[in-house]
Enzyme design. Structure first.
Site, short mmCIF file in Angstrom:
data_model
loop_
_atom_site.label_atom_id
_atom_site.label_comp_id
_atom_site.label_asym_id
_atom_site.label_seq_id
_atom_site.Cartn_x
_atom_site.Cartn_y
_atom_site.Cartn_z
N ARG A 202 -31.64 -2.60 109.48
CA ARG A 202 -30.16 -2.81 109.04
C ARG A 202 -30.07 -3.98 108.36
O ARG A 202 -30.64 -5.13 108.71
CB ARG A 202 -29.39 -3.02 110.23
N GLU B 116 -23.66 -2.89 102.19
CA GLU B 116 -24.44 -1.60 101.33
C GLU B 116 -23.20 -0.70 101.08
O GLU B 116 -22.57 -0.44 101.82
CB GLU B 116 -24.94 -1.18 102.81
N HIS C 134 -31.24 3.03 100.37
CA HIS C 134 -31.17 3.60 101.90
C HIS C 134 -31.84 4.93 101.72
O HIS C 134 -31.19 5.97 102.29
CB HIS C 134 -30.04 3.57 102.38
#
Length: 325
Positions: A236, A264, A283
């Site tokens: 994360r 993000e 990601h």
């Protein structure tokens, strides 16, 4: 889940298996539990199949599903949509997190091996010079005996340890919830985080995002890492203090491979896009494309167990949820 994920998670052969064990209408996809048609379906629902984009299972949604007895999640973390009320009502929750761990560990393995060969910097130098960017055999580069530090014995961290085993790397682990006997079973030495940071050339983060792990790696921790080290984050984004990381990267002392960021996505003016020693990907380490069907397969297998009177294999432990992804 979002409608576009249904055919990815449940291609025809998996959907056929699912229909063989449960009564399901795959065209009914809930994005809002308050919609009249969805509430009508919930009223007779015993098993809820969820995925990315699932609405929150708050008391109102659960009241609309009085017969609900299991939630089968075709993705990883359930933190984004479950509530304590789910467990209070005795509803079983299963997750495909173990299956989602596989591609993340594979991505990380690839990045560790590429980083050990200094592939990212050497590729850029080759492109700039249009000639071999080095002479000799590059002392200090390579993966023979390189020390790799794993931070967090999560599902992904454990899978990565397995994948690293055939390689001539010296792998160590830092995790406050792992004791020496368990580390021995995993086949890795257990170190305090600071010592791991000081002694490893590649650091890979696999801890969950909690209040305890927020900015787990900040300016102090980055300063502990030896010159030439590489930080890899597929966990994360908030585990890393990005301001401190950018400041350290600007010195050229360290490099970073980031598949997750905070925020993000990154803002368009983030220096992480342009720093030559930052390799940022969108990601993508987790399940994408044909890998999503692996998550669907886990759900189908769980549904088959339920329909035959068996127990779920991948249940989520509510008591451990706070310290897991």
């Amino acid at each position: 889940m979002t409608p576009q994920n249904v055919p990815l998670a449940f291609p025809p052969e998996l959907l056929a298996r699912l229909r063989a064990c449960v009564e399901i209408d795959s065209t009914v996809v809930a994005q809002d539990f308050s919609e009249p048609g969805i509430r009508e379906a919930l009223a007779r629902t015993e098993i809820l199949i969820t995925g990315w984009g699932c609405p929150r299972l708050d008391p109102a949604a659960l009241d609309a599903a009085p017969a609900l007895r299991a939630v089968l999640h075709a993705a990883g973390s359930v933190k984004g949509f479950t509530t304590p009320e789910v467990w209070r009502r005795g509803i079983a929750v299963s997750s495909a997190a173990a299956a989602n761990a596989l591609p993340v560990a594979e991505y990380t393995l690839a990045m560790i091996l590429l980083a050990g060969k200094d592939v990212f910097a050497l590729r850029d130098r080759l492109r700039d010079r249009r000639a071999f960017p080095y002479d000799g055999i590059l002392p200090g580069t390579g993966n023979y005996g390189r020390r790799v530090g794993i931070v967090g014995a999560s599902r992904i961290g454990r899978r990565l340890i397995e994948l690293l085993r055939p390689h001539d790397l010296a792998v160590t682990l830092a995790d406050p919830y792992v004791d020496p006997p368990e580390a021995a079973r995993l086949g890795v030495p257990l170190l305090p985080l600071d010592e791991l940071l000081r002694t490893c050339g590649i650091i890979s983060l696999h801890a969950p995002q909690t209040a305890e792990t927020h900015h787990l790696v900040g300016a102090r921790e980055l300063a502990l890492m030896p010159a030439g080290s590489v930080l890899i984050n597929t966990a994360r984004g908030a585990l890393v203090d990005h301001e401190a990381l950018v400041a350290e990267l600007r010195t050229g002392r360290l490099s970073a491979v980031l598949d997750v960021t905070d925020p993000e996505p990154l803002p368009a003016d983030s220096p992480l896009y342009d720093l030559p020693n930052a390799f940022v990907t969108p990601h993508l380490a987790g399940s994408l494309g044909n890998e999503v069907a692996r998550l669907g397969r886990v759900v189908v297998e769980e549904a088959e167990r339920l329909s035959s009177g068996g127990a779920l294999l991948h249940t989520v432990d509510h008591d451990a949820l706070e310290r897991t992804a």
